[in-house]
Write a protein that holds these residues in place. Structure first.
Motif, PDB file in Angstrom:
ATOM      1  N   PRO A   1       0.814  -1.214   0.000  1.00 19.82           N
ATOM      2  CA  PRO A   1       0.000   0.000   0.000  1.00 19.82           C
ATOM      3  C   PRO A   1       0.852   1.271   0.000  1.00 19.82           C
ATOM      4  N   TYR A   2       0.167   2.397  -0.231  1.00 16.43           N
ATOM      5  CA  TYR A   2       0.865   3.655  -0.468  1.00 16.43           C
ATOM      6  C   TYR A   2       0.503   4.741   0.541  1.00 16.43           C
ATOM      7  N   ARG A   3       1.466   5.621   0.749  1.00 13.48           N
ATOM      8  CA  ARG A   3       1.244   6.871   1.494  1.00 13.48           C
ATOM      9  C   ARG A   3       1.229   7.974   0.436  1.00 13.48           C
ATOM     10  N   LEU A   4       0.247   8.862   0.547  1.00 14.27           N
ATOM     11  CA  LEU A   4       0.150  10.005  -0.354  1.00 14.27           C
ATOM     12  C   LEU A   4       0.376  11.266   0.470  1.00 14.27           C
ATOM     13  N   LYS A   5       1.434  11.988   0.138  1.00 11.09           N
ATOM     14  CA  LYS A   5       1.713  13.260   0.794  1.00 11.09           C
ATOM     15  C   LYS A   5       1.324  14.362  -0.186  1.00 11.09           C
ATOM     16  N   ILE A   6       0.406  15.214   0.237  1.00 11.10           N
ATOM     17  CA  ILE A   6      -0.104  16.277  -0.622  1.00 11.10           C
ATOM     18  C   ILE A   6       0.477  17.603  -0.162  1.00 11.10           C
ATOM     19  N   SER A   7       1.004  18.351  -1.119  1.00  4.63           N
ATOM     20  CA  SER A   7       1.509  19.688  -0.811  1.00  4.63           C
ATOM     21  C   SER A   7       1.131  20.641  -1.932  1.00  4.63           C
ATOM     22  N   LEU A   8       1.319  21.916  -1.666  1.00  2.16           N
ATOM     23  CA  LEU A   8       1.091  22.963  -2.662  1.00  2.16           C
ATOM     24  C   LEU A   8       2.409  23.667  -2.917  1.00  2.16           C
ATOM     25  N   VAL A   9       2.824  23.703  -4.183  1.00  5.73           N
ATOM     26  CA  VAL A   9       4.056  24.372  -4.560  1.00  5.73           C
ATOM     27  C   VAL A   9       3.752  25.225  -5.785  1.00  5.73           C
TER      28      VAL A   9
END
Length: 158
Positions: free
Chosen positions: A51-59
């Motif tokens: 399974p996966y980890r999703l890290k969301i950011s704004l750049v």
């Protein structure tokens, strides 16, 4: 619940670039993340499995999806322009306001009509997200809906 093997998210993290907001908005974000993790199909194209980890950011006003495995192995990073979502999110918030206003005073048929419009715009945003991720991340429509909800909550300033 059918998860489609290991092609799923087990964690979603909002980077500090997202910023913190009011307790109500933070609650909505937490609910959106919970719903997404609870049931999803998420398959980075060309990767054997999570399974996966999703890290969301704004750049630079772009949405960044950094995907890793449970043992923090980097899988991929995808950058999406927010431009295709701006009108949809704006329309979605406007119709949500109408919906909440209608709940207080409108007839059931009027509420139902507004709710159908709200769901239609949400579906449009979900399909746009699926289209933008095509060839990068394979997701089903329900996962796209949950992820689009999270994108909307990131826009919501209260």
């Amino acid at each position: 619940m059918a998860r489609g093997g290991d092609h799923r998210l087990f964690d979603v993290v909002l980077d500090d670039t997202i910023g913190r907001s009011t307790p109500d908005i933070e609650h909505e974000r937490a609910v959106a993340i919970f719903d997404l993790i609870e049931e999803n199909r998420f398959e980075p194209v060309g990767h054997a499995g999570g399974p996966y980890r999703l890290k969301i950011s704004l750049v630079d006003s772009k949405l960044v999806f950094a995907i890793s495995t449970e043992d923090d192995g980097s899988v991929a990073t995808h950058i999406l322009s927010l431009t295709p979502f701006r009108r949809i999110v704006k329309d979605y918030f406007m119709i949500c306001e109408s919906y909440y206003e209608a709940i207080r005073s409108a007839t059931p048929s009027r509420i139902e009509a507004i709710d159908m419009g709200r769901r239609g715009i949400h579906n449009e945003g979900s399909q746009t997200l699926m289209d933008r991720l095509q060839g990068k991340i394979s997701i089903d429509f329900d996962t796209a809906r949950r992820l689009f909800t999270l994108v909307c909550v990131l826009y919501w300033r209260g």
